[in-house]
Enzyme design. Structure first.
Site: not given
Ligand code: C5P
Length: 422
Positions: A220-222, A287
């Site tokens: 994932g990503n923040p 994102a």
């Protein structure tokens, strides 16, 4: 609280009737004022049994009005009745919000009765009216109240709620007042309705995607989704109808937006292609993961002594798929991309603008402490098709959203003044 451009210097008449939810309307009065609104409170006699006018005067910095025959400072105005002296309030108002709206006041408004200052103003004003019904569930579901709600709606009155939940009586049911932040959302929806994006359909993507390795682990990503949600709200404030396609985030849906929840890049791809069929604009703030594990293990991968190298494959590039789909339709639409970069920010963004066939790209230096993922502020550069870069100062994500939407309004006006959705 941040000011809200849409509310800046707008005249809001806040009618307060007698119900225990009055204590929450104090918060609403404060929020509306902090957001930049000019808030004039008009209370019924019953409302003053719960909270004094002084509370609202302190929160709004303006007199609160209570009865037809006296001004708020108590001086007798028998010579000039308040319903005449303050008819100016009715005419100056951009919006009348009645919160809480009791069954009694709703009945009076439906019948056109003007027996106190609030109901007199409601009859005298031609501004939009937003009612926030709040009452015991039995009173709300009563055929008389339901018939009044239908009459008022047919007359163009906006009604927010009531919500389901616990009521003062201790019972559960439909009758609770919508929470102050949601009322604020309804206020924005009504005030923004005829804005420059009225009758335009806008698709916004937000948040991260998750690419699962096994049932309990993912790449994932923040991304918090804040920038995308701010774009959705800014588009609603300008009158657009908004579909918000979002990855996992706890952020509340802006009032009026249709939320579509997805998890993976592939799901976002499918949801976007479906939503853009009838859209004028795509704002691609999500994102999106560029890679996913080639396979998802059906059960939790057991840890061993050796390392683990999952094989990754590309996810579909959504913007490229959109460019192809919209090129086929032959109709010019507006596509905005976001570029989160850590080096050569503007140059890389310019390249993406061209390769992804965008109208505008919002370049974001994610190495800056005060910008990018999971913070409130952003520092971005807007680059249009002519390659010219407009560097925005450090601003809130709302500020960025408003700057982007301003450019979108300009682009739409140049392209197809009538809109595709008419
Ligand atoms: O990841 P990248 O920097 O290329 O992202 C630039 C833009 O492309 C963003 O607007 C992003 O939402 C979009 N994107 C996409 N499909 C992907 C990855 C990114 O549309 N698979």
């Amino acid at each position: 609280m941040e000011t809200i451009s849409l509310l800046h210097n707008r005249r809001i008449l806040l009618g307060v009737t007698g119900g225990i939810a009055v204590y929450k309307v104090c918060t609403l009065a404060s929020r509306l004022t902090q957001a930049g609104g000019v808030v004039d409170v008009v209370m019924t006699e019953a409302a003053t049994r719960f909270v004094t006018p002084l509370t609202f005067e302190a929160l709004t910095g303006r007199p609160a009005y209570t009865d037809m025959w006296r001004t708020s400072d108590g001086s007798d105005t028998a010579a000039l009745p308040t319903h005449i002296a303050h008819i100016g309030l009715a005419h100056a108002a951009d919006l009348l919000v009645v919160a809480p709206a009791t069954a009694n006041t709703m009945a009076k408004l439906a019948a056109g009765i003007a027996d106190n200052l609030l109901t007199t103003l409601a009859l005298a004003t031609s501004c939009p009216i937003l009612l926030v019904p709040t009452m015991d569930a039995g009173m709300w579901s009563h055929p008389a109240t339901q018939a009044n709600a239908v009459t008022l709606r047919e007359r163009g009155v906006h009604i927010a709620g009531p919500a389901q939940g616990r009521m003062a009586s201790g019972l559960e049911g439909e009758g609770r007042m919508v929470e102050p932040d949601d009322i604020l959302g309804h206020v924005r929806l009504v005030l923004g309705r005829e804005g420059p994006l009225a009758r335009r359909r806008i698709v916004v993507t937000a948040g991260p995607t998750r690419e699962f390795i096994d049932p309990v682990r993912f790449l994932g990503n923040p991304s918090s989704g804040r920038q995308g949600f701010a774009l959705a709200q800014a588009a609603l404030d300008l009158g657009a109808s908004v579909t918000l396609i979002t990855g996992p985030t706890p952020l509340p849906t802006p009032i009026g937006a249709t939320r579509v929840e997805i998890t993976t890049a592939q799901e976002m791809h499918n949801a976007v292609l479906l939503a853009i069929e009838k859209a004028d604009v795509l704002l691609m703030a999500a994102a999106v993961a560029d890679y996913r594990p080639e396979t998802i293990a059906p059960s939790k991968i057991k840890k061993g002594d050796k390392g683990l190298i999952p094989r990754l494959v590309r996810t579909p590039d959504i913007l490229s798929a959109v460019a192809i789909r919209w090129a086929e339709s032959g109709f010019p639409r507006v596509v905005v991309g976001f570029a989160a970069e850590s080096e050569d920010v503007v140059e890389n963004a310019r390249t993406k603008l061209t390769t992804k066939n965008l109208d505008l790209i919002v370049a974001n230096d994610i190495t800056a402490q005060d910008a990018g993922f999971a913070v409130e502020t952003n520092r971005v550069t807007l680059i249009g098709r002519n390659g010219q870069a407009e560097e925005l100062p450090l601003t809130s994500k709302t500020g960025v959203a408003e700057a982007v939407l301003k450019r979108v309004v300009e682009l739409l006006a140049q392209r197809h003044p009538g809109g595709t959705s008419e």
